[in-house]
Every structure is written in C-alpha cells, then in structure tokens.
Design an enzyme around this catalytic site. Structure first.
Site, mmCIF file in Angstrom:
data_model
loop_
_atom_site.group_PDB
_atom_site.id
_atom_site.type_symbol
_atom_site.label_atom_id
_atom_site.label_comp_id
_atom_site.label_asym_id
_atom_site.label_seq_id
_atom_site.Cartn_x
_atom_site.Cartn_y
_atom_site.Cartn_z
ATOM 1 N N ARG A 226 0.868 -1.186 0.000
ATOM 2 C CA ARG A 226 0.000 0.000 0.000
ATOM 3 C C ARG A 226 0.898 1.227 0.000
ATOM 4 N NH1 ARG A 226 -3.430 -2.600 -1.783
ATOM 5 N NH2 ARG A 226 -5.555 -2.967 -1.049
ATOM 6 N N HIS A 274 -1.496 -0.051 -9.922
ATOM 7 C CA HIS A 274 -2.203 -0.977 -9.025
ATOM 8 C C HIS A 274 -2.695 -2.210 -9.800
ATOM 9 C CE1 HIS A 274 -4.506 -1.238 -4.970
ATOM 10 N NE2 HIS A 274 -4.257 -2.451 -5.456
#
Ligand code: NDP
Length: 311
Positions: A226, A274
C-alpha cells in the site's frame, strides 16, 4: 433454505462474477438467490468491494457476514456501520499474480535488464555481470498469504530471503523475524526490499528515511503493498542520494496517482497502476461460496479480519 446474497461491487464486476459465483455457490451446495439489488433487510450475505454502491451497512440487519473481494481492507475496516464479521479475500489467483509481479520485477533489477534494453547503442561493453541470486539478500515485509508465497518463490530462485511479520513465523528456508528489533535486522543489508504489509495504524509510514538507511546502499524497493507504507518524500530523498537505486511502485497514497506527482517523472521510479495482482473471479468465487457454505453449516468463517489489528 435459500440465502439471499447481495453482490455489492462496481457495476462492471457483476458481468465478471455473475456466472462464476452462481456456479461456485451451486457446486458448494448453497441454494442462493444472487443479485445486485436485494432489499437490505432481506440480505443474508454481502459480497463486497470498495468503490461500489455500499457504504452504510446499518440497514443490513439480517446479514450474517460481509465477504470482501479484496485482500486489502483498510477502507472498510474503519467503517463503523459494519458490525457483522468481515472476511477478506485469500485467493490462489491473487497469490499467483503477486508472485509473478514480484519475481518479475525482482529479476528485472537483479539482472539490470533495463541497462540492456535502454542502453543499446552499438558499443560492446562486457562490463558488469550480475551476481547470482544466492549473493543478493532479499527482504519481504509481511508474511501473510501473499508475502509468504513470494518468499517461497524467491527462495526457489536462489535468493537468501528474510521475512518480517507481526507475530513470529516459521517457514522452511526463510529467515523469519518479527517485532521492532526484527525489523531492524530484516532491513539491515537487504539489497531488494518488498513491501507486502497491510495498511494499518501500525504499518503506516513504516518505511522512512532511517529505515531506508538500513538497506544496502543502492538497494531496490518493490511496493505492491500500500502506498502509505512509505513516506514519499523520504523515498525520493533516498533515491536522489543513491541510498536506493530504484523503486517500482504499484500502490500510492492517492490513486490514480495524480499527474503532477514527482514519482511519474523520477528517473529511478517505475509506476505500475495498481495491477500487481487482481482477485480472479473463478478462484475467488469458490472462496466466497465456501465461506457461505461454512456459515450455513455452522462452521467458522475463513479469512476473518481482526478489526482490532486492522487486517
Ligand atoms: P495478510 O493479512 O495475509 O498478511 C499480512 C502480513 O503482514 C502478515 O504476515 C502480518 O503479520 C503482517 N503484518 C501486519 N501488521 C504488521 C505489523 N504491524 N508489523 C509487522 N507485520 C505486520 O495479507 P496478504 O498477504 O493477503 O496481503 C498483503 C497486502 O497486499 C494487502 O493488505 C494489500 O494491501 C496488498 N495487496 C496488493 C495488491 C496489489 O495488486 N497491489 C493485491 C492484493 C493485496 P502476522 O502474520 O503476524 O499477522
């Protein structure tokens, strides 16, 4: 008995999941009425993804469990309206995808592949021969479903691998460390660092200037975990002063990564949007169906999120 299962994810996901989820529920022996628009009071289970239509769980009074399609739960775990058990996604497709992204990018930097792709100018330079993997220490922060699988894949390629987690683990062939003292030892001298931690209050900003300073000079960073695990400015400073040679980042504090963010233009940063790994509808549907089957049979749910720990 028929259970009502609400599919609450982005509308485009419904087309991907309707058939595999229907099939998986049938194969698991669950009689289910699967829909995107059950009345809240009629819903027995919610299949959930962030950025979908559902954020207030208050009216879902009959719901027995919320079954996430994502491995990361930092957005939903802070939702106070959610009082039902929350399960996150642990999916073999997600795991294999992450192993491929991590090993691909680790080998790219281990072998200095970019030098040859971008430096081809007609001059024969015998120069640098990469070390063997056995001489390149790798550290993975996070020894969960994904971190552990990546550690095993990297070990099988010959890298000496250290893994770090909150609670002590024992994985054959991996040096497993835990806790604050363990973090210092895990980072010290690592030439490739891979972040596969969840984002929680305890892991936010875990990689700061001091900790980048523990790595071997010229180290590689891969972050498919993250974005907020890293202090962005400290990363840029570490790249600029040569402490880090390069960083491949898949996740960011703000996504999509804003067009004016310095990561886009930084010569030592690779941005991937992502895509390191995605939940795969075929395998993930079987995980959801198994959990509903288990709940209906009175068995414990799998992959339940610890709300206090935040993952
Ligand atoms: P898990 O929950 O299975 O594993 C998390 C690991 O992190 C565990 O080993 C856990 O320790 C460790 N951990 C958590 N908090 C701490 C802490 N404070 N200190 C040290 N270690 C800690 O998660 P997954 O492996 O399934 O996924 C990891 C993350 O990967 C997800 O949360 C998500 O953010 C990210 N992800 C990214 C994707 C992408 O495409 N970029 C796709 C999927 C996931 P312990 O074992 O002791 O509990």
């Amino acid at each position: 008995m028929t259970v009502n299962v609400l599919f609450a994810a982005q509308p485009n996901r419904w087309a991907e999941y309707q058939t595999p989820l229907t099939d998986a529920l049938a194969q698991a022996g669950v009689q289910a009425n699967l829909s995107t628009d059950h009345a809240p009071g009629d819903v027995d289970y919610v299949v959930y993804a962030p950025n979908g239509p559902l954020s207030d769980f208050t009216p879902y009074t009959r719901c027995k469990a919320v079954l996430g399609l994502w491995a990361g739960v930092e957005d939903i775990v802070i939702n106070d309206t959610l009082t039902q058990p929350l399960c996150r996604m642990v999916d073999t497709g997600l795991e294999r995808g992450m192993v491929e992204w991590v090993t691909g990018h680790a080998l790219r930097h281990h072998l200095s592949i970019d030098q040859h792709i971008h430096g081809q100018d007609g001059i024969w330079r015998p120069g640098h021969v990469p070390p063997l993997a056995a001489d390149r220490p790798v550290t993975v922060l996070g020894l969960g479903a994904l971190g552990r699988a990546c550690c095993l894949a990297l070990t099988s390629l010959g890298f000496p691998v250290t893994g770090w987690s909150r609670t002590q683990k024992s994985i054959p062939g991996i040096r497993c460390l835990a806790g604050d003292a363990g973090l210092r030892a895990a980072l010290s001298g690592a030439e490739i660092l891979i972040l596969l931690l969840p984002l929680t209050a305890a892991t936010e900003n875990v990689m700061n200037a001091d900790r980048f300073g523990l790595l071997a000079r010229g180290a590689t960073l891969l972050n498919p975990g993250r974005g907020a695990l890293i202090v962005d400015n400290d990363l840029i400073a570490a790249l600029d002063n040569g402490q880090l040679d390069n960083a491949t980042l898949d996740v960011f504090r703000v996504e999509p990564l804003p067009a004016d963010h310095p990561f886009w233009d930084h010569p030592k940063v690779t941005v991937t949007p992502h895509i390191a790994s995605e939940t795969r509808p075929g395998t993930a549907s079987r995980v959801i169906a198994e959990n509903i089957m288990r709940a209906e049979a009175g068995m414990p749910l799998l992959h339940v999120v610890d709300r206090a720990q935040g993952y």
